[in-house]
Design a protein around this motif. Structure first.
Motif, PDB file in Angstrom:
ATOM      1  N   GLY A  14       0.804  -1.212   0.000  1.00 30.37           N
ATOM      2  CA  GLY A  14       0.000   0.000   0.000  1.00 30.37           C
ATOM      3  C   GLY A  14       0.837   1.261   0.000  1.00 30.37           C
ATOM      4  N   THR A  15       1.993   1.222   0.665  1.00 29.13           N
ATOM      5  CA  THR A  15       2.865   2.393   0.763  1.00 29.13           C
ATOM      6  C   THR A  15       4.291   1.983   0.430  1.00 29.13           C
ATOM      7  N   VAL A  16       4.951   2.795  -0.362  1.00 28.27           N
ATOM      8  CA  VAL A  16       6.340   2.513  -0.727  1.00 28.27           C
ATOM      9  C   VAL A  16       7.163   3.786  -0.580  1.00 28.27           C
ATOM     10  N   THR A  17       8.434   3.615  -0.285  1.00 30.90           N
ATOM     11  CA  THR A  17       9.384   4.725  -0.297  1.00 30.90           C
ATOM     12  C   THR A  17      10.037   4.723  -1.674  1.00 30.90           C
ATOM     13  N   ILE A  39       1.209  -4.378 -14.715  1.00 30.70           N
ATOM     14  CA  ILE A  39       2.477  -3.996 -14.103  1.00 30.70           C
ATOM     15  C   ILE A  39       2.396  -2.676 -13.358  1.00 30.70           C
ATOM     16  N   VAL A  40       1.267  -1.979 -13.408  1.00 27.93           N
ATOM     17  CA  VAL A  40       1.158  -0.713 -12.687  1.00 27.93           C
ATOM     18  C   VAL A  40       0.412  -0.954 -11.386  1.00 27.93           C
ATOM     19  N   PRO A  41       1.061  -0.822 -10.236  1.00 24.98           N
ATOM     20  CA  PRO A  41       0.392  -1.084  -8.968  1.00 24.98           C
ATOM     21  C   PRO A  41      -0.538   0.054  -8.587  1.00 24.98           C
ATOM     22  N   THR A  42      -1.513  -0.275  -7.762  1.00 24.94           N
ATOM     23  CA  THR A  42      -2.342   0.771  -7.184  1.00 24.94           C
ATOM     24  C   THR A  42      -1.549   1.451  -6.090  1.00 24.94           C
ATOM     25  N   CYS A  43      -1.312   2.733  -6.252  1.00 25.85           N
ATOM     26  CA  CYS A  43      -0.428   3.457  -5.339  1.00 25.85           C
ATOM     27  C   CYS A  43      -1.273   4.220  -4.328  1.00 25.85           C
ATOM     28  N   HIS A  44      -1.382   3.677  -3.122  1.00 24.03           N
ATOM     29  CA  HIS A  44      -2.171   4.328  -2.079  1.00 24.03           C
ATOM     30  C   HIS A  44      -1.405   5.456  -1.410  1.00 24.03           C
ATOM     31  N   GLY A  45      -0.117   5.456  -1.560  1.00 31.65           N
ATOM     32  CA  GLY A  45       0.671   6.525  -0.944  1.00 31.65           C
ATOM     33  C   GLY A  45       2.135   6.346  -1.244  1.00 31.65           C
ATOM     34  N   CYS A  46       2.828   7.428  -1.490  1.00 28.92           N
ATOM     35  CA  CYS A  46       4.263   7.379  -1.754  1.00 28.92           C
ATOM     36  C   CYS A  46       4.934   8.400  -0.861  1.00 28.92           C
ATOM     37  N   SER A  47       6.013   8.000  -0.244  1.00 29.83           N
ATOM     38  CA  SER A  47       6.735   8.918   0.631  1.00 29.83           C
ATOM     39  C   SER A  47       8.158   9.051   0.164  1.00 29.83           C
TER      40      SER A  47
END
Length: 337
Positions: free
Chosen positions: A165-168, A329-337
């Motif tokens: 859900g969240t990636v750096t 190949i495109v993930p659902t991006c719930h949040g990026c920090s």
């Protein structure tokens, strides 16, 4: 003579010599140097700049403070090299259009990247190496890389993004960029060698932005050691590819160059002699790795940030309205920090 007298005599003698040397150095200093100070030997203003670059403005305030204090032209010392800071339109015009100037990296950077890299060459040698590198970037060559880049991106997304859900983003983009560059420049596939090279590359970059003091505990010393290890890896890859080119089956049906090292090994001049030596290939492969890494990874990070904050654009991409990617190949991006 007692010990106290000997000590006093030595102190007086040392002081006299120091005063003499300082006075001579002051007399030899040209009178037309710009204002400013070179600071301590080797260190200069490097520590101040590095501290400022870690701040929120990336060092802009530090530079502006120097301009306010000394004017648009001032001298300083950065990374062991005497430096002149130029600011303003007139300085920019002089810098970019003057034929009297030539680009040169600090000596510390040359020690990390190699003596034969394009960054330290001038004149005919610079043109020869530049022409060789541009051969690898021709449009018909670039078409060959799309499939390999796509494969690296798909694998990276599946391993590091899918289901999260969240990636750096920035560290992941740096590793993705490194993996792509390693595949395209060196033909280096996944495995322990590429992982080790990634670690050495990070230490090399750290040392390029450090005070060039070659002491065991310094970042610069670690960078030099990492550079030596990386150079040995690339030299080994170069030898393997050169030996492969000498095999009879390759001579009968030579394959198209699909990585930088193979491409550079195959370049010859009008007399059939190799255009670049093995050492030049290794050094310029190191430069190509450094040059493309941060710019590409930061650009991709901002692209992902835009997608994370713009639902309409992300939805259009996932639905296939943009031909650059598919939903798989495109993930659902719930949040990026």
């Amino acid at each position: 003579m007692d010990y106290l007298g000997i000590v006093v005599a030595l102190v007086v003698a040392a002081s006299s010599i120091a005063i003499h040397l300082l006075s001579r150095a002051k007399k030899r200093q040209p009178a037309n140097l710009p204002p400013g100070s070179l600071g301590l030997p080797v260190i200069g203003q490097s520590l101040g700049l590095l501290r400022a670059m870690r701040g929120g403005d990336g060092g802009s305030r530090w530079i502006q403070d120097r301009i306010d204090k000394y004017g648009p032209v001032s001298k300083l010392s950065l990374f062991g090299t005497p430096t002149v800071l130029l600011a303003g339109p007139a300085a920019n015009k002089f810098l970019f259009f003057s034929s009297a100037l030539s680009t040169r990296q600090p000596r510390s950077v040359q020690r990390i990247l190699g003596e034969n890299s394009i960054l330290g060459l001038h004149g005919a040698d610079h043109g020869r190496v530049r022409g060789a590198l541009l051969e690898f970037l021709k449009p018909d060559m670039l078409k060959m890389y799309v499939g390999r880049i796509d494969a690296e991106v798909r694998r990276h997304v599946e391993e590091n993004w899918a289901g999260r859900g969240t990636v750096t983003v920035l560290p992941l983009m740096k590793r993705l960029t490194f993996d792509i560059i390693s595949a395209l420049l060196f033909g280096l596939e996944r495995g322990a060698v590429r992982d080790a090279l990634a670690g050495d590359f990070a230490r090399m970059v750290e040392g390029m932005w450090a005070v060039p003091a070659n002491l065991p505990f310094t970042a610069f010393s670690r960078s030099l050691k990492a550079s030596g290890r990386a150079r040995r890896v690339l030299a080994g890859i170069t030898r393997e590819k050169k030996a492969r080119r000498c095999q009879p089956e390759h001579r009968k049906a030579p394959s198209r160059s699909n990585d930088l090292i193979t491409c550079l090994l195959g370049l010859t001049d009008g007399h059939g002699e190799r255009l670049l030596s093995d050492e030049e290939i290794v050094d310029n492969a190191m430069v190509a790795l450094i040059a493309g890494h941060d710019t590409s990874s930061i650009l991709m990070t901002f692209m992902v940030r835009h997608l994370a904050n713009d639902d309409a654009t992300l939805a259009a991409m996932v639905q296939g309205k943009w031909p650059v990617a598919s939903e798989s190949i495109v993930p659902t991006c719930h949040g990026c920090s």
